[in-house]
Scaffold this active site. Sequence first.
Site, PDB file in Angstrom:
ATOM      1  N   ARG A 117       0.993  -1.416  -0.557  1.00 12.18           N
ATOM      2  CA  ARG A 117      -0.129  -0.133  -0.013  1.00 12.18           C
ATOM      3  C   ARG A 117       0.921   1.011   0.336  1.00 12.18           C
ATOM      4  NH1 ARG A 117      -5.615   1.275   1.744  1.00 12.18           N
ATOM      5  NH2 ARG A 117      -5.565   3.168   2.240  1.00 12.18           N
ATOM      6  N   HIS A 144      -6.904   1.021  -6.479  1.00  7.29           N
ATOM      7  CA  HIS A 144      -6.936   0.177  -5.074  1.00  7.29           C
ATOM      8  C   HIS A 144      -7.554  -1.018  -5.711  1.00  7.29           C
ATOM      9  CE1 HIS A 144      -7.900  -0.285  -1.787  1.00  7.29           C
ATOM     10  NE2 HIS A 144      -8.314   0.828  -1.240  1.00  7.29           N
ATOM     11  N   GLN A 147      -9.757  -3.086  -3.212  1.00  2.35           N
ATOM     12  CA  GLN A 147     -11.396  -2.159  -2.889  1.00  2.35           C
ATOM     13  C   GLN A 147     -11.896  -3.032  -4.168  1.00  2.35           C
ATOM     14  OE1 GLN A 147     -12.789  -0.530   0.021  1.00  2.35           O
ATOM     15  NE2 GLN A 147     -13.770  -0.813  -1.112  1.00  2.35           N
ATOM     16  N   ASP A 241     -16.963   8.817  -2.165  1.00  2.00           N
ATOM     17  CA  ASP A 241     -15.789   9.135  -1.333  1.00  2.00           C
ATOM     18  C   ASP A 241     -15.031   9.933  -1.107  1.00  2.00           C
ATOM     19  OD1 ASP A 241     -13.355   8.316  -0.900  1.00  2.00           O
ATOM     20  OD2 ASP A 241     -12.500   7.379  -2.961  1.00  2.00           O
ATOM     21  N   CYS A 282     -16.079   3.917   0.006  1.00  3.42           N
ATOM     22  CA  CYS A 282     -15.083   2.182   0.898  1.00  3.42           C
ATOM     23  C   CYS A 282     -14.693   2.680   2.126  1.00  3.42           C
ATOM     24  CB  CYS A 282     -13.950   2.332   0.008  1.00  3.42           C
ATOM     25  SG  CYS A 282     -12.812   4.064  -0.095  1.00  3.42           S
ATOM     26  N   ARG A 310     -14.085  -6.418   1.778  1.00  4.36           N
ATOM     27  CA  ARG A 310     -12.523  -6.482   1.826  1.00  4.36           C
ATOM     28  C   ARG A 310     -11.845  -7.964   2.519  1.00  4.36           C
ATOM     29  NH1 ARG A 310     -10.476  -1.772   1.166  1.00  4.36           N
ATOM     30  NH2 ARG A 310      -7.861  -2.849   0.982  1.00  4.36           N
TER      31      ARG A 310
END
Length: 348
Positions: A117, A144, A147, A241, A282, A310
Site C-alpha cells: 500500500r 485500488h 477494494q 469517496d 469504501c 474486503r
Amino acid sequence: MKLPSSSATELNKQDLRHFLKTQDFTKKELSDILKLMAMLKQARKDNAVPQLFKGKSVAMIFEQPSTRTRVSFETAATLLGGHALFLSPKDIHLGAKESLEDTARVLSRMVDIIMARVDDHSTVAGLAQYASVPVVNGLCDWLHPTQIMADLFTMQEHLPENKKLSDLTVAFVGDATNVTSSLMFACTKFGMTFKHICPDRFKAPQEWINIALENCEYSGGELVITDDTAQVEGCDIVVADSFYWFGQEDEKEIRLSTFIPDYVVSEDLMAKAGADAMFMHCLPANDQRECSREVMESANSIIFDEAENRLTAQMAILAYFTYKHNTVPSAETVAAHKNKIEGFLNSL
C-alpha cells in the site's frame, strides 16, 4: 555444502502474475475471483475455511495507514492457515538505505506473496518488476484494485431482481480518486454503465476516460462524465469517496468549497436516484462532507457489507495467486524430515 533456495523463488514461476490493476485481467478471470470469493465467504460462515495458505506468509508493506487493508489481509492469511507480516516505513528501508530491487528480491526469498500500500504506483510496479513472488497492489495514488474486487462482489450480492452485473448503472459522485479510476475500469469491463458525476475541475483525466471507453467497445458498457448531479436518476448504485486525500491537504479548502454542498450524497440526492438505489463507500467516510450520516445508516446503505467483503476479497486474492504453486509433501517425506531433525536434536 550449498543447498538450493527453499523459498517460493524456486517454484515454477513461468506463469507468475501480479495483481496491480484489474485491467491486466479478463472479465472471465475477474469473474473467477468473484466465484472464489463466494465460496470462501460461505466457508467462513460455516467456520470451515480450507487451509489454502498453510505454511505461507504475506509481507504487507504500508507507506500509508489503513484499517481495512491491514485487518483484512492479516485476518485472511490467518483464516487460510498462513501468516502476515506488517512492514511500515520504520521497519524496512524501501528505496532509501536499500533499493526497491533489493527489497523485492530479499522478500521473495522469505515470503510467498507481497502486498504493498504505497504513495506512488511506480513503487508497487517496481516491486513487481523485481519480485519472484506475486505482488498485490493494496492501494497507490492511481488505483485500488483490492477494494474494487470487494465492491464488485458487494454489488453482486445486492443485485436488483432480474439483473446481472452488466445491467447495472453505477454513479460515482465526487473527486477523481484511486477508487474512481479502479471502479470506472472494472464497471466498464463488465459492461455496466458508469457515471462519474463531478465538478469539471476535478473530473477524471483523459487517460482514464480512454481506458474506460476502450473497455466499453468490447463489453457494451457506457461511460458518462458529467457535472450534473441529476444524472443519478435511475442509477442502481451511488458511490461516494473522500473529497481530498494524502498529498492534497494544500487543496483541502478549495476542494471542500467546490464539492460541498452540491456533491454531498444526501437523502435528497439518493431520492433522485430512486427508492431502490443502494449506497456504497469504501470508508473511512467523512460524514456530513461527501455523504450524510443519514445516508450511511439508511436501509439502502451497504457500506458495512462492502467493508466485510474486503476480507472476502483478500482471502480469494491470497489463494488465487499462490495456490497453483502449492507443494504438498507426502506423509513419508514429512516423517523422514521429522525423524532426521529430531534424531539430530536428541543427540545434542
